[in-house]
Design an enzyme around this catalytic site. Structure first.
Site, mmCIF file in Angstrom:
data_model
loop_
_atom_site.group_PDB
_atom_site.id
_atom_site.type_symbol
_atom_site.label_atom_id
_atom_site.label_comp_id
_atom_site.label_asym_id
_atom_site.label_seq_id
_atom_site.Cartn_x
_atom_site.Cartn_y
_atom_site.Cartn_z
ATOM 1 N N GLN A 299 48.569 -1.718 -16.325
ATOM 2 C CA GLN A 299 49.091 -2.556 -15.244
ATOM 3 C C GLN A 299 47.994 -3.273 -14.470
ATOM 4 O OE1 GLN A 299 50.888 1.017 -13.368
ATOM 5 N NE2 GLN A 299 50.241 0.113 -11.410
ATOM 6 N N HIS B 218 52.732 9.183 0.178
ATOM 7 C CA HIS B 218 53.090 9.974 -0.996
ATOM 8 C C HIS B 218 53.681 11.328 -0.577
ATOM 9 C CE1 HIS B 218 49.742 7.361 -2.592
ATOM 10 N NE2 HIS B 218 50.676 7.140 -3.501
ATOM 11 N N GLY C 148 47.579 8.507 -7.751
ATOM 12 C CA GLY C 148 46.620 9.352 -7.068
ATOM 13 C C GLY C 148 46.078 8.761 -5.787
ATOM 14 N N LEU D 120 46.170 10.295 -2.901
ATOM 15 C CA LEU D 120 47.419 10.474 -2.175
ATOM 16 C C LEU D 120 47.205 10.487 -0.666
ATOM 17 C CD1 LEU D 120 49.021 13.263 -4.395
ATOM 18 C CD2 LEU D 120 49.124 10.773 -4.669
ATOM 19 N N ASP E 259 56.094 -1.076 -2.226
ATOM 20 C CA ASP E 259 56.130 -1.999 -3.352
ATOM 21 C C ASP E 259 57.593 -2.178 -3.747
ATOM 22 O OD1 ASP E 259 55.794 -3.541 -5.596
ATOM 23 O OD2 ASP E 259 54.101 -2.394 -6.369
ATOM 24 N N SER F 35 48.357 2.746 2.389
ATOM 25 C CA SER F 35 48.025 2.326 1.033
ATOM 26 C C SER F 35 46.725 2.978 0.622
ATOM 27 C CB SER F 35 47.874 0.802 0.952
ATOM 28 O OG SER F 35 47.318 0.397 -0.285
ATOM 29 N N SER F 36 46.620 3.317 -0.655
ATOM 30 C CA SER F 36 45.361 3.869 -1.159
ATOM 31 C C SER F 36 44.228 2.863 -1.014
ATOM 32 C CB SER F 36 45.525 4.270 -2.633
ATOM 33 O OG SER F 36 46.520 5.259 -2.772
ATOM 34 N N ARG F 37 44.556 1.577 -1.011
ATOM 35 C CA ARG F 37 43.524 0.545 -0.914
ATOM 36 C C ARG F 37 43.047 0.313 0.518
ATOM 37 N NH1 ARG F 37 46.665 -1.550 -5.388
ATOM 38 N NH2 ARG F 37 45.328 -1.960 -7.204
ATOM 39 N N GLN G 214 58.391 -3.461 -7.243
ATOM 40 C CA GLN G 214 58.305 -2.416 -8.257
ATOM 41 C C GLN G 214 59.591 -1.605 -8.302
ATOM 42 O OE1 GLN G 214 54.743 0.313 -9.278
ATOM 43 N NE2 GLN G 214 55.876 1.470 -7.734
#
Length: 301
Positions: A61, A37, A31, A33, A150, A185-187, A153
């Site tokens: 995680q 995304h 989420g 987004l 990522d 990034s969401s962050r 990942q």
């Protein structure tokens, strides 16, 4: 667009699509987004008859001292973006739906999870592998789309699919960046203006890396040292790791001349309380350009 919160309802809807012979594309997310995304959803829309977006902040995680509780959430904004990008089904389960009781079954992908983020976040990729496996079994997609921001990942999930013979194609998608070069990034929402400005050293270092590799005569460790020293000059940068590895096996390379696969330059750096990751792949063609020429009169092996 339909929104489902239970596994049963989503499975019933998708079973009908499978009976109709529809190809299903899945975009798994946590989420909050953004345009990165959206690029995954756009590709899934082009290549699939039915697009499923999952939005689930997966607790397994996150480590005990990580940002699960403060991970940014915007369900209304997420649904707007999903609708704008042609999503058919959104799966938004609660943790109790995905984990009605503590899981007694785990998935551990060894080797490639012992470096990079796996080294500093023990158990992280076990949680990723578990939830992605659950989503694959719930949705049964023909293709699943993951962003290369990522890259570890992507490597872990691809290896899991290969090892377990899962019937899904993993589609890696390019990193999407702001005009400044900062990877989306969401962050990023946590960054102050000054932290965001200084964080541009990551993409700057990656863009310079082919030149630095040539100057280093194709030596991987010399390139790694050059990048780390350049980032360390940025006052707010607190380096977690700077590593040059083969990709997707994530092993230590030696020289560009000896390369048998692509390399990845992977970065994890904190600015304030925000940990950012970024990376760049160097193809075999780029590595060949950085390799010193073989002296005339020297026979190849």
């Amino acid at each position: 667009m339909q929104v489902y919160t239970t596994i049963r309802e989503l499975r019933e809807a998708l079973e009908e699509k499978r009976r109709e012979g529809k190809r299903i594309g899945l975009v798994p997310t946590m989420g909050f987004l953004h345009a990165g995304h959206a690029s995954l959803l756009e590709r899934a829309r082009r290549e699939s008859d039915t697009v499923v977006l999952s939005i689930f902040v997966n607790p397994t995680q996150f480590g005990p001292n990580e940002d699960l509780d403060r991970y940014p959430r915007d369900p209304e904004g997420d649904l707007r973006l999903a609708r704008d990008n042609g999503v058919d089904y959104v799966f938004m389960p609660e943790p109790s739906e995905m984990y009605p009781r503590p899981s007694a079954t785990g998935i551990a992908v060894s080797g490639i999870t012992s470096v990079l983020c796996g080294a500093s976040r023990p158990g992280h990729f076990d949680g990723v592998a578990l939830v992605v496996s659950k989503l694959f079994h719930i949705v049964k997609p023909h293709r699943a789309y993951f962003g290369m921001k990522d890259a570890q990942q992507v490597a872990v999930i691809t290896r899991m699919v290969e090892d377990l013979n899962l019937d899904v194609e993993i589609v890696p998608c390019p990193i999407v960046r702001e005009d400044s070069g900062l990877a989306l990034s969401s962050r990023n929402v946590y960054l102050s203006d000054e932290e965001k400005r200084q964080a541009l050293v990551l993409s700057e270092s990656l863009s310079r890396s082919p030149i630095w590799l040539q100057e280093a005569g194709g030596d991987a460790l010399a390139l790694q040292k050059q990048i780390a020293e350049h980032i360390a000059k940025t006052p707010l940068a607190d380096i977690d790791y700077v590593q040059v590895l083969t990709y997707p096996d994530l092993e230590r390379p030696t020289t560009a001349a000896a390369a048998k696969s692509a390399w990845i330059i992977a970065l994890a750096v904190r600015f304030g309380k925000t940990r950012l990751i970024d990376n760049r792949l160097l193809s075999l063609e780029e590595l060949a350009l950085a390799a010193p020429p073989i002296p005339q009169g020297t026979k190849g092996v």
